[in-house]
Write an enzyme that holds these catalytic residues in place. Sequence first.
Site, mmCIF file in Angstrom:
data_model
loop_
_atom_site.group_PDB
_atom_site.id
_atom_site.type_symbol
_atom_site.label_atom_id
_atom_site.label_comp_id
_atom_site.label_asym_id
_atom_site.label_seq_id
_atom_site.Cartn_x
_atom_site.Cartn_y
_atom_site.Cartn_z
ATOM 1 N N ASP A 64 -1.066 -5.309 -6.187
ATOM 2 C CA ASP A 64 -2.306 -5.273 -5.417
ATOM 3 C C ASP A 64 -3.328 -4.418 -6.162
ATOM 4 O OD1 ASP A 64 -1.443 -2.598 -4.937
ATOM 5 O OD2 ASP A 64 -0.344 -3.305 -3.178
ATOM 6 N N ASP A 66 -6.197 -1.427 -5.866
ATOM 7 C CA ASP A 66 -6.793 -0.340 -5.093
ATOM 8 C C ASP A 66 -8.107 0.047 -5.757
ATOM 9 O OD1 ASP A 66 -4.498 -0.144 -3.395
ATOM 10 O OD2 ASP A 66 -3.479 0.903 -5.015
ATOM 11 N N ASP A 156 -0.528 11.176 -7.916
ATOM 12 C CA ASP A 156 0.811 11.658 -8.260
ATOM 13 C C ASP A 156 1.079 11.724 -9.774
ATOM 14 O OD1 ASP A 156 0.874 8.875 -8.290
ATOM 15 O OD2 ASP A 156 2.558 8.671 -6.894
HETATM 16 P P1 ATP Z 1 2.514 -0.101 -6.443
HETATM 17 O O1 ATP Z 1 1.381 -0.541 -5.538
HETATM 18 O O2 ATP Z 1 2.742 -0.952 -7.616
HETATM 19 O O3 ATP Z 1 3.747 0.222 -5.684
HETATM 20 P P2 ATP Z 1 0.795 2.148 -6.826
HETATM 21 O O4 ATP Z 1 0.785 3.192 -7.895
HETATM 22 O O5 ATP Z 1 -0.434 1.322 -6.691
HETATM 23 O O6 ATP Z 1 2.087 1.282 -7.082
HETATM 24 P P3 ATP Z 1 0.359 2.846 -4.094
HETATM 25 O O7 ATP Z 1 1.345 3.341 -3.105
HETATM 26 O O8 ATP Z 1 -0.284 1.533 -3.894
HETATM 27 O O9 ATP Z 1 1.137 2.865 -5.489
HETATM 28 O O10 ATP Z 1 -0.726 3.977 -4.226
HETATM 29 C C1 ATP Z 1 -1.935 3.794 -4.945
HETATM 30 C C2 ATP Z 1 -2.289 5.060 -5.706
HETATM 31 O O11 ATP Z 1 -2.490 6.145 -4.785
HETATM 32 C C3 ATP Z 1 -1.208 5.552 -6.651
HETATM 33 O O12 ATP Z 1 -1.288 4.916 -7.898
HETATM 34 C C4 ATP Z 1 -1.519 7.021 -6.749
HETATM 35 O O13 ATP Z 1 -2.614 7.233 -7.610
HETATM 36 C C5 ATP Z 1 -1.974 7.348 -5.338
HETATM 37 N N1 ATP Z 1 -0.855 7.804 -4.488
HETATM 38 C C6 ATP Z 1 -0.098 7.048 -3.673
HETATM 39 N N2 ATP Z 1 0.821 7.776 -3.028
HETATM 40 C C7 ATP Z 1 0.654 9.043 -3.448
HETATM 41 C C8 ATP Z 1 1.295 10.285 -3.142
HETATM 42 N N3 ATP Z 1 2.311 10.335 -2.295
HETATM 43 N N4 ATP Z 1 0.828 11.393 -3.753
HETATM 44 C C9 ATP Z 1 -0.213 11.328 -4.613
HETATM 45 N N5 ATP Z 1 -0.847 10.203 -4.935
HETATM 46 C C10 ATP Z 1 -0.431 9.069 -4.376
HETATM 47 MG MG MG Z 2 -0.854 -0.175 -5.215
#
Ligand code: ATP
Ligand code: MG
Length: 447
Positions: A64, A66, A156
Amino acid sequence: MADLESLPGLENATIVPRDAHNISRKDISPNALKVLGRLNSADYYAFLVGGGVRDLLLGNQPKDFDIATDATPEEVRTLFRNSRIIGRRFKIVHIRFGREIIEVTTFRAHHEVENEIERGTPRKQIRDLDSAHSSEGMILRDNVYGDIDEDALRRDFTINALYYTTDGFRLLDFSTGVEDLRNRQLRMIGDPSTRYKEDPVRMLRALRFSAKLGFTLEKSTAEPIDKLAHLLASISPARLFDETLKLFTTGYAAETFRLLENSPLGDYVIGPTLDALETCDDAAANLIDLALENTDRRLEEGKSVTPYFLFAALLWPVLRVIEKQLMDRDEFDPGKAANQAIAEQLELIAIPKRITYASKEIWELQERLQRPTQRNVHGTFNNPKFRAAYDFLLLREDSGEDLGECAQWWTDFQDGDTKKQAEMREALQGSGRRKRRRRRGPGKKSS
Ligand code: ATP
Ligand code: MG
């Protein structure tokens, strides 16, 4: 469009120009581009960020997209009719395009705590966490907006904190994301211990991303996890359920399971399963491996996976061990065993009822599939969970359990036409009651 050069915080970024990275517009979802474009036209800054940018840089298809912006959620909301503000503690805007949802967040400062401490959490655990919690034990922080450089540092991992702008198609790196991506390693931004204490779920995210990307955890990022794993006990079971589901449905479930088995984190998400694996038979253990490989294969083929099937498999060894214990005590009761297996898992994560009910149905149907009778064969076949239960039966057979001919019988039954099915049914044992009735003489037609 707001000029990138006057973006507050830009002075802290390393800018990667268009020709020095591999992201191309055509790999980005048209809807994400639409959102970026409209925000820009309204004179806001807007960037693709997080997993979308990371996966594009790795040449993978993002799950997805963001978007991060300096527009407030309310401002975003007024620009998009198809949007909704969600989130209690911090607001996020979801913009919906058919089945695709683009998530838009406003630049935030602070390493805010995303962890919610449950009431009743032992004081010692609360003290171990960040000190900035209310005495009620609930973290209630307002939205604290900030500049892009602050937004980057509250994320993170460094590889999750890269920003892509369609203004010049440049990439902004406020930490060491580009370098860590090149070295294929996960590095927590800031002091890892502090960041894990702020939000223990980050430890699970570390494990999930290392399974998914095949990256190694940088030493100081890996090191505190053994000591801090217990902090996961303070995470709300609802959030842990979400995270657990992500652990097993991102296409790398088999590898994730292997990592969980070898990490103290495993006890907090699949503890009952890991315990059961110590005493259950080989087949039950094999079944998990097969189910997870299956899950990964399905996702790779673009098929869906059902959480209830996943939990039916993950908890299978737990069920088997409990059944054995009950049998040894001469108290065997399949319903009781199933409830107990589910209850053990529910102590850790809040699996919604509709899922646990369906998992139990798969288990219950096993008995009927193993012993089809004239009386129940059609009911079993027409049960809405038949297909899942049959797939589960095949998994059991593949795992090495001796099930006699029943799996093959059902395969033939499904393949057969109505006539063949009727013959197969005739050849089965009728139920005792039906036989007695038939013996009572002509008069009654058997159906
Ligand atoms: P995926 O969607 O492929 O699982 P993602 O990195 O996009 O991986 P998301 O959960 O969609 O993960 O979160 C989007 C972004 O928000 C992350 O890339 C990170 O930058 C931030 N993020 C998400 N959760 C946390 C957290 N618990 N602590 C700090 N930053 C976070
Ligand atoms: Mg994501």
